[in-house]
Motif scaffolding. Structure first.
Motif, PDB file in Angstrom:
ATOM      1  N   LEU A 295      43.300  40.964  38.079  1.00 56.90           N
ATOM      2  CA  LEU A 295      44.116  42.181  38.153  1.00 56.90           C
ATOM      3  C   LEU A 295      43.748  42.968  39.407  1.00 56.90           C
ATOM      4  O   LEU A 295      44.618  43.403  40.161  1.00 56.90           O
ATOM      5  CB  LEU A 295      43.882  43.066  36.928  1.00 56.90           C
ATOM      6  N   ASP A 296      42.447  43.137  39.620  1.00 58.55           N
ATOM      7  CA  ASP A 296      41.983  43.904  40.769  1.00 58.55           C
ATOM      8  C   ASP A 296      42.396  43.247  42.088  1.00 58.55           C
ATOM      9  O   ASP A 296      42.741  43.918  43.048  1.00 58.55           O
ATOM     10  CB  ASP A 296      40.450  44.020  40.747  1.00 58.55           C
ATOM     11  N   ASP A 297      42.335  41.924  42.129  1.00 62.86           N
ATOM     12  CA  ASP A 297      42.673  41.201  43.360  1.00 62.86           C
ATOM     13  C   ASP A 297      44.178  41.007  43.511  1.00 62.86           C
ATOM     14  O   ASP A 297      44.619  40.365  44.464  1.00 62.86           O
ATOM     15  CB  ASP A 297      42.004  39.813  43.361  1.00 62.86           C
ATOM     16  N   LEU A 298      44.962  41.523  42.581  1.00 64.13           N
ATOM     17  CA  LEU A 298      46.413  41.296  42.528  1.00 64.13           C
ATOM     18  C   LEU A 298      46.730  39.804  42.611  1.00 64.13           C
ATOM     19  O   LEU A 298      47.623  39.370  43.320  1.00 64.13           O
ATOM     20  CB  LEU A 298      47.132  42.056  43.644  1.00 64.13           C
ATOM     21  N   ASP A 299      45.944  39.033  41.877  1.00 65.94           N
ATOM     22  CA  ASP A 299      46.143  37.594  41.853  1.00 65.94           C
ATOM     23  C   ASP A 299      46.881  37.231  40.560  1.00 65.94           C
ATOM     24  O   ASP A 299      46.319  36.621  39.655  1.00 65.94           O
ATOM     25  CB  ASP A 299      44.772  36.906  41.931  1.00 65.94           C
ATOM     26  N   PHE A 300      48.141  37.677  40.454  1.00 65.96           N
ATOM     27  CA  PHE A 300      48.959  37.365  39.279  1.00 65.96           C
ATOM     28  C   PHE A 300      50.418  37.670  39.607  1.00 65.96           C
ATOM     29  O   PHE A 300      50.703  38.314  40.630  1.00 65.96           O
ATOM     30  CB  PHE A 300      48.509  38.200  38.071  1.00 65.96           C
TER      31      PHE A 300
ATOM     32  N   ASP B  13      47.315  53.470  45.240  1.00 69.50           N
ATOM     33  CA  ASP B  13      45.909  53.187  45.509  1.00 69.50           C
ATOM     34  C   ASP B  13      44.931  53.680  44.443  1.00 69.50           C
ATOM     35  O   ASP B  13      43.721  53.668  44.665  1.00 69.50           O
ATOM     36  CB  ASP B  13      45.488  53.753  46.890  1.00 69.50           C
ATOM     37  N   ARG B  14      45.407  54.136  43.312  1.00 69.95           N
ATOM     38  CA  ARG B  14      44.486  54.444  42.219  1.00 69.95           C
ATOM     39  C   ARG B  14      43.897  53.124  41.705  1.00 69.95           C
ATOM     40  O   ARG B  14      44.584  52.099  41.659  1.00 69.95           O
ATOM     41  CB  ARG B  14      45.218  55.139  41.059  1.00 69.95           C
ATOM     42  N   GLY B  15      42.628  53.193  41.308  1.00 71.68           N
ATOM     43  CA  GLY B  15      41.961  51.974  40.832  1.00 71.68           C
ATOM     44  C   GLY B  15      42.666  51.319  39.664  1.00 71.68           C
ATOM     45  O   GLY B  15      42.634  50.105  39.505  1.00 71.68           O
ATOM     46  N   ASN B  16      43.339  52.123  38.838  1.00 75.81           N
ATOM     47  CA  ASN B  16      43.989  51.555  37.661  1.00 75.81           C
ATOM     48  C   ASN B  16      45.453  51.196  37.899  1.00 75.81           C
ATOM     49  O   ASN B  16      46.141  50.800  36.970  1.00 75.81           O
ATOM     50  CB  ASN B  16      43.873  52.530  36.493  1.00 75.81           C
ATOM     51  N   ASN B  17      45.920  51.335  39.137  1.00 70.43           N
ATOM     52  CA  ASN B  17      47.313  51.019  39.462  1.00 70.43           C
ATOM     53  C   ASN B  17      47.574  49.523  39.234  1.00 70.43           C
ATOM     54  O   ASN B  17      48.460  49.129  38.481  1.00 70.43           O
ATOM     55  CB  ASN B  17      47.593  51.430  40.904  1.00 70.43           C
ATOM     56  N   ARG B  18      46.804  48.708  39.852  1.00 66.41           N
ATOM     57  CA  ARG B  18      46.782  47.258  39.599  1.00 66.41           C
ATOM     58  C   ARG B  18      48.157  46.576  39.593  1.00 66.41           C
ATOM     59  O   ARG B  18      48.387  45.622  38.835  1.00 66.41           O
ATOM     60  CB  ARG B  18      46.066  46.968  38.283  1.00 66.41           C
ATOM     61  N   THR B  19      49.090  47.123  40.397  1.00 67.76           N
ATOM     62  CA  THR B  19      50.389  46.459  40.530  1.00 67.76           C
ATOM     63  C   THR B  19      50.729  46.321  42.016  1.00 67.76           C
ATOM     64  O   THR B  19      51.621  45.566  42.380  1.00 67.76           O
ATOM     65  CB  THR B  19      51.514  47.307  39.907  1.00 67.76           C
TER      66      THR B  19
END
Lengths: 527, 305
Positions: A410-415, A439-445
């Motif tokens: 999720l963090d690496d946007l590997d999905f 750029d929020r840590g929980n954005n993850r998109t």
């Protein structure tokens, strides 16, 4: 002879198996082994349940989930709503009898913000003026941070922005005072039984790893007369069936961790009288990775969102009476109306997909749904996979990962698409909407939207609560109607199991918190 | 004999060294960070935590640091269970696993010996087939099937035993049986084949020719030799059974080391994982050595050099 021995043996066993530890008023199932009992460090619901019994902040939530004055008996709010002055009760004491003062709050909040403490939840204090700057090292002088003990019983808090929910926020565990005099003496091991000193309704009696945490009524608690139960044991159980067996055989009175109830049993259990459920501030949703095709195109995201029949997932899989979600913010926040979101509309979905260059799903690249292992994630992903195949004629793969690796992906946007959930920290839409600021840590998109960020920023500097909510609603509309980087699927329900003929003081509430100090036994004490 | 023991102990030092090094390296190579959580940790907090546990140093430096700590008897801190040292976690949970495991071990070995010998003596008869069928079932049924079944029958239907928990004698019964069954079944099969071998040897024929009763032949002469393969299997078995079982300990809510052993790897709790690996490998080496010594004491033909 053999028979006689067996008989004696089984009688002995029978006698010992019905035994509950003596003098314990309530045994509840709390979930996994708590990771810590330091209120400044913990992040999980399991730990918070215990810390909220051990510690108490300026305000505390009652059994209905509403924040009420606790250590603070009253507070004044400045006209611009940026300065809160809390007035502490007189004669507040720690469980070792030492007086608790406003300075304890100042020092405890400072401790959370010190980088060396390693608090994982310090960002919840960033509403306080300069707290973030102090945490990130931009300022070194703590006197510039907006918290100050004016005297023993007065705490002045200056905020970054007018924060109408600040009195609810200070009920949050991270804002609890910690006994600095004990921490200085014992260092990191202060949380252990025999060393820990607390200020809440209970104190720590014993803590056996993987077994139980024993709580005992705190004789110095300011409203100790209203606390009904003298001894409470919190069991650490990591298996749902074991938890349920303990509950069913009377070795536990209360099950609080909804994660322990096997989803396949929820349908059956919900018919029982000891099953209690309530909607709460938590949402199950899917994220799209908008940084790469095909989900960089909002039309594709919308098409995917529109072809999910959410009610089917609830009827077939979750079965706990959940409500399907079209917004990320759950209903139940007073004064806030979440936007409509996108409804199920396969015709429109096909049209959008065709506009994006994939008529009838032709040429659509193979994408996958990423999820972590749990009883629910896989069946839900399979169901949605079938819906997308049926409505859009696209092939979607499934990708299962171990928890830690899944989070890394999720963090690496590997999905392409990923399963997610979010639990609100406080009773305000900001706790959900703040996640999706760029750029929020929980954005993850990977999703960024200047209008959204601007709306959220202006809303949070607004001193008129109604205007603030209107702006937030506008922002959420961008998130779940126009841009759709996420698809909300359903709002969770909290599940509590207990016999309401034996115990009282537990009520359904949107924060899914059931303070132990309010629970009472029905045959002995009544509030 | 003393020289043999000493030499074995010396040889085990490089073995433990390699095991620790591999455990240290492999867990760090696994993807993910010990501090990832659904709620993303802010980079400053993450950096601060990494600094605290020296996880931001180069691998070599971390390795040197770890050995420095280890040699001082310090196993480090758990990254998941904040404020708790690995020593403390192992110190609290290993005794539980050891006490449960030793009962299960005795149960497995004695049941295995009994059933195996019984089957061998009645070779190819109904008794033999029945015993081996039971053993086969015991091997095939994993503990996550046996455990809930026993709970259902003995705890929920018959109300004889507690469903789960720890503290009284009754709490030992079901978990130790469930832990023992698969090993007992394996021991039984091992014992049967070994006993059959022995029963066909010359010295047994001599014993029978001397007119000794079949009971004395089996119990006094054959058993002593036949038990040898079981003794050598007992080493790894003991290490396995004593370090705790994830499944049995979770189902019966036994506060043992097993779940920590397994979950530390998933959580990337590097020090806890390495610490449990050390405990496991030391136990494995120790029990293998004990098994070898026992072997020698039981079989005079073997000389330990």
């Amino acid at each position: 002879m053999v028979l006689r021995v067996l008989l004696i043996l089984s009688c002995l066993l029978l006698a010992s198996c019905s035994q509950r530890p003596k003098g314990v008023d309530l045994i509840f199932i709390n979930g996994d082994e708590p990771q810590s009992l330091d209120p400044g460090i913990i992040t999980g619901q399991i730990e918070m349940r215990l810390c909220n019994a051990l510690f108490e902040g300026l305000t505390a939530r009652d059994a209905h989930g509403v924040s009420r004055p606790a250590c603070a008996e009253s507070w004044d709010i400045s006209p611009d709503r940026k300065v809160y002055t809390f007035h502490l009760r007189s004669h507040l004491k720690w469980s070792d009898g030492i007086p608790l003062t406003a300075k304890d709050f100042e020092e405890s909040w400072r401790r959370v913000l010190e980088p060396a403490t390693g608090s994982k939840y310090s960002e919840i204090l960033f509403f306080v003026k300069n707290a973030e700057n102090y945490r990130t090292g931009k300022i070194k002088d703590f006197s510039q941070v907006g918290v100050k003990a004016l005297d023993e019983r007065t705490l002045r808090v200056e905020l970054e922005n007018p924060t109408p929910f600040f009195n609810d926020l200070v009920a949050f565990t991270t804002y609890s005072p910690v006994p600095m005099h004990v921490i200085q003496k014992y260092g990191e091991s202060w949380i252990k039984p025999g060393k820990m000193v607390s200020n809440g309704a209970y104190q720590l009696k014993a803590w056996r790893m993987s077994d139980r945490v024993e709580l005992e009524k705190n004789p110095y608690y300011w409203r100790k007369d209203t606390v009904h139960l003298n001894r409470i044991d919190a069991l650490a159980v990591s298996k749902g069936t074991t938890a349920f067996n303990l509950f069913a055989t009377g070795q536990a009175d209360l099950m609080l961790d909804k994660g322990l109830i096997p989803p396949m049993l929820v349908g059956e259990l919900s018919k029982r009288a000891d099953f209690h459920s309530n909607p709460f501030l938590a949402t199950y949703f899917y994220r799209f990775n908008v940084t790469r095709p095909p989900f960089h195109d909002p039309r594709v995201r919308k098409a995917f969102a529109m072809s999910i029949q959410k009610q089917t997932i609830i009827n077939k899989i979750t079965r706990g009476g959940e409500q399907y979600a079209n917004s990320i913010t759950p209903p139940g926040i007073e004064g806030y109306q979440p936007p409509q979101g996108v409804e199920y509309d396969p015709g429109q979905a096909r049209k959008l997909l065709s506009e994006a260059g994939y008529p009838d799903g032709k040429g659509f690249p193979r994408v996958t749904i990423l999820y972590n292992k749990s009883d629910l994630n896989e069946p839900i992903a399979t169901e949605i996979q079938a819906m997308w195949k049926k409505e859009l004629n696209v092939e979607v793969g499934l990708r299962l990962q171990e928890w830690g690796i899944y989070l890394q992906s999720l963090d690496d946007l590997d999905f392409d698409i990923a399963r997610s959930s979010w639990v609100g920290d406080y009773n305000d839409p900001n706790t959900f909407l703040d996640c999706f600021i760029a750029d929020r840590g929980n954005n993850r998109t990977g999703w960024k939207n200047a209008t959204y960020d601007q709306l959220m920023f202006t809303a949070n500097t607004q001193s008129d609560p109604a205007k603030r909510f209107t702006m937030m609603q506008e922002a959420e509309r961008i998130l779940v109607e126009k841009e759709v980087p996420i698809v909300p699927l359903y709002f969770y329900v909290g599940i509590v199991m207990y016999d309401d003929k034996k115990f009282g003081g537990i009520y359904p509430n949107v924060v899914d918190e059931h303070p132990l100090r309010e629970i009472y036994k029905k045959e002995t004490s009544k509030p | 004999m003393m020289r043999y023991i000493l030499r074995r102990l010396l040889v085990s030092i490089p073995v433990i060294f390699i095991v620790i090094s591999l455990a240290f390296l492999l867990i760090r190579l696994a993807p993910g960070s010990p501090f990832t959580a659904e709620r993303k940790l802010d980079p400053i907090a993450q950096a601060e935590l990494e600094k605290k546990y020296h996880l931001n140093d180069s691998l070599l430096k971390q390795y040197a640091h770890y050995w420095g700590d280890l040699l001082q008897g310090n196993l480090g801190e758990s990254l998941k269970y904040t404020n708790r040292t690995v020593k403390e976690i192992i110190g609290q949970t290993l005794p539980v696993s050891l006490s449960l495991g030793s009962i299960a071990l005795i149960l497995a070995m004695s049941l295995g010996t009994l059933i195996g010998s019984y089957a061998a003596v009645h070779q190819n008869h109904r008794e033999d087939r029945l015993a081996m069928m039971i053993a086969l079932v015991g091997i095939c049924l994993p503990s996550f099937v046996i455990a809930p079944l026993t709970v259902m029958v003995f705890a929920i239907w018959l109300h004889l035993l507690p469903v789960a928990g720890w503290g009284t004698l009754a709490h030992y019964v079901l978990p130790s049986i469930c832990l023992a069954i698969p090993y007992a079944a394996y021991c039984a099969r091992l014992m049967r084949s070994s006993m059959l071998d022995v029963l066909h040897q010359d010295f047994i024929r001599t014993a029978r020719a001397k007119g000794l009763s079949e009971q004395i032949v089996v119990l006094l002469h054959a058993l002593k030799v036949a038990v040898l393969p079981l003794v050598s299997y007992a080493g790894p078995l003991a290490a396995n059974i004593l370090t705790g079982s994830l499944v049995v300990e979770q189902i019966f809510k036994v506060p043992g080391l097993g779940p920590f052993f397994v979950n530390s790897v998933f959580n990337k709790d590097v020090f806890l994982a390495a610490g449990t690996v050390i405990v496991y490998s030391v136990l494995l080496i120790a029990f293998n050595l004990i098994a070898d010594i026992l072997y020698c004491l039981l079989d005079r033909r073997i000389k330990l050099r």
